[in-house]
Design a protein around this motif. Structure first.
Motif, PDB file in Angstrom:
ATOM      1  N   ALA A 134       0.960  -1.175   0.064  1.00 18.55           N
ATOM      2  CA  ALA A 134       0.016   0.096   0.096  1.00 18.55           C
ATOM      3  C   ALA A 134       0.876   1.380  -0.259  1.00 18.55           C
ATOM      4  N   SER A 135       1.613   1.447  -1.248  1.00 18.29           N
ATOM      5  CA  SER A 135       2.506   2.610  -1.170  1.00 18.29           C
ATOM      6  C   SER A 135       1.901   3.879  -2.194  1.00 18.29           C
ATOM      7  N   GLY A 136       2.511   4.799  -2.261  1.00 16.17           N
ATOM      8  CA  GLY A 136       2.169   5.694  -3.189  1.00 16.17           C
ATOM      9  C   GLY A 136       1.811   7.123  -2.459  1.00 16.17           C
ATOM     10  N   GLN A 138      -0.892   9.577  -3.476  1.00 15.91           N
ATOM     11  CA  GLN A 138      -2.263   9.933  -3.912  1.00 15.91           C
ATOM     12  C   GLN A 138      -3.015   9.552  -2.345  1.00 15.91           C
ATOM     13  N   ARG A 140      -5.845   8.309  -1.975  1.00 17.58           N
ATOM     14  CA  ARG A 140      -6.417   6.786  -1.722  1.00 17.58           C
ATOM     15  C   ARG A 140      -5.340   5.871  -1.429  1.00 17.58           C
ATOM     16  N   ASP A 141      -3.991   6.117  -1.863  1.00 18.45           N
ATOM     17  CA  ASP A 141      -2.815   5.434  -1.194  1.00 18.45           C
ATOM     18  C   ASP A 141      -2.560   5.529   0.148  1.00 18.45           C
ATOM     19  N   ASP A 144      -5.365   3.733   1.968  1.00 22.33           N
ATOM     20  CA  ASP A 144      -5.174   2.366   2.117  1.00 22.33           C
ATOM     21  C   ASP A 144      -4.203   1.924   3.023  1.00 22.33           C
ATOM     22  N   ARG A 145      -3.049   2.607   3.225  1.00 22.07           N
ATOM     23  CA  ARG A 145      -1.926   2.372   3.981  1.00 22.07           C
ATOM     24  C   ARG A 145      -2.518   2.473   5.533  1.00 22.07           C
ATOM     25  N   TYR A 201      -2.503  10.293   6.526  1.00 18.71           N
ATOM     26  CA  TYR A 201      -3.708  10.274   5.855  1.00 18.71           C
ATOM     27  C   TYR A 201      -4.732  11.543   6.381  1.00 18.71           C
ATOM     28  N   ILE A 235      -9.827  -3.601  -0.923  1.00 22.37           N
ATOM     29  CA  ILE A 235      -8.453  -2.873  -0.630  1.00 22.37           C
ATOM     30  C   ILE A 235      -7.610  -4.132  -0.201  1.00 22.37           C
ATOM     31  N   SER A 239      -4.308  -5.312  -2.292  1.00 25.92           N
ATOM     32  CA  SER A 239      -3.053  -5.144  -1.561  1.00 25.92           C
ATOM     33  C   SER A 239      -2.179  -6.408  -1.658  1.00 25.92           C
ATOM     34  N   ARG A 242      -0.873  -7.008  -4.880  1.00 30.30           N
ATOM     35  CA  ARG A 242       0.392  -6.272  -5.193  1.00 30.30           C
ATOM     36  C   ARG A 242       1.520  -6.841  -4.420  1.00 30.30           C
TER      37      ARG A 242
END
Length: 308
Positions: A134-136, A138, A140-141, A144-145, A201, A235, A239, A242
């Protein structure tokens, strides 16, 4: 063929509604549990009505046993059978309590006991890979993290996580308050890494998801509304893919991993029970069988008669 699940015949419906009202208001059962009991009792009522039983006051032990036998013949799972029988038993006791019947027509009924399935858990390495996936940057990233970090750090139920509000979380003190089954409040610690992800977040993610109609829901979708349990499941699934985890990862795997890893690390079973919100310690004890190798290792290391 299974019995119709539509609403009960009129002669049975009134008592079902009174019982469900009592369970909701007096016992504090959740809406999901009430809905399940309604379906089960409506189903029982249809079966009894087809057998020419007038209403709940006329139900005999043989009538109730006939319904249970029909469920077994219809190939319901052991867990479903146990839940349906539980709903009928509680209704029967309610009728006696309200002096609508003199006897409990389920007193002699026996049903299958659900087997205690071992909960699916992830290794610490698998959890690390899942969280790293759960990287990034944005919004939503970041959401999710934060969601996955909190899930593993707190062991919340899926419904508790999806329903979380801003007012329930105290990031400065590192804990949250949650209302679990039966509307019982409990305090759950939140680890340092989860607090960091939640703070990021809140500062850099959630403000971009807020819409004019947004309320106090903590985790928001792209429309500014609270995440549903289905969205949360998606989600976790995305994840896991990924992260390259080959086995199917369900959301509750993080709750189970939370408990298992705490126990493996030496945490007290009673403390784990409180954090998970289990009403009975017997429910928590299932985790003592998840890591048998740990027990073997401890025995080999500490027992005075260990092998030379």
């Amino acid at each position: 063929m299974r019995v119709d699940h539509s609403r009960a015949p009129a002669a049975f419906a009134g008592d079902i509604e009174a019982f469900l009202g009592y369970m909701s208001l007096e016992r504090g059962l959740s809406a999901n549990t009430i809905s399940s009991y309604r379906r089960d009792l409506d189903q029982a009522a249809h079966f009894l009505a087809l057998g020419k039983v007038a209403d709940w006051r006329a139900v005999s032990a043989a009538d109730a046993a006939g319904w249970v036998h029909s469920l077994s013949a219809a190939k319901y799972t052991v867990a479903s059978l146990a839940r349906k029988l539980s709903a009928l038993r509680m209704l029967a006791r309610f009728l006696v309590r309200e002096k609508l019947r003199d006897d409990d027509f389920t007193a002699l009924l026996t049903g299958p006991k659900p087997s205690r399935k071992m909960p699916g858990t992830l290794s610490e390495g698998e959890v690390a890979r899942l969280l790293a996936a759960a990287s990034g940057g944005q919004p939503r990233d970041l959401r999710d993290r934060a969601l996955l970090e909190l899930f593993y750090s707190s062991g919340l139920r899926v419904s508790e996580l999806a329903g979380l509000t801003l007012q329930q979380i105290d990031l400065q003190q590192g804990f949250l308050r949650v209302f679990g089954k039966g509307s019982k409040e409990r305090v759950v610690p939140v680890g340092g890494r989860a607090c960091e992800a939640l703070t990021t977040y809140l500062v850099s993610g959630r403000p971009h998801l807020v819409r004019p109609h947004t309320g106090s829901q903590f985790f928001l979708n792209h429309r500014g509304r609270g995440l549903s349990r289905v969205a949360l499941w998606m989600i976790v699934k995305a994840s896991a893919q990924r992260a390259g985890l080959t086995r199917k990862v369900k959301p509750h795997a993080l709750r189970h991993s939370f408990a298992t890893h705490l126990l493996t690390g030496g945490a007290d079973l009673r403390a784990i029970q409180e954090m998970l919100g289990h009403a009975s310690i017997s429910t928590t004890q299932i985790y003592t069988a998840v890591e048998p190798q740990r027990l073997l290792d401890h025995h080999a290391k500490f027992h005075p008669r260990k092998r030379g």
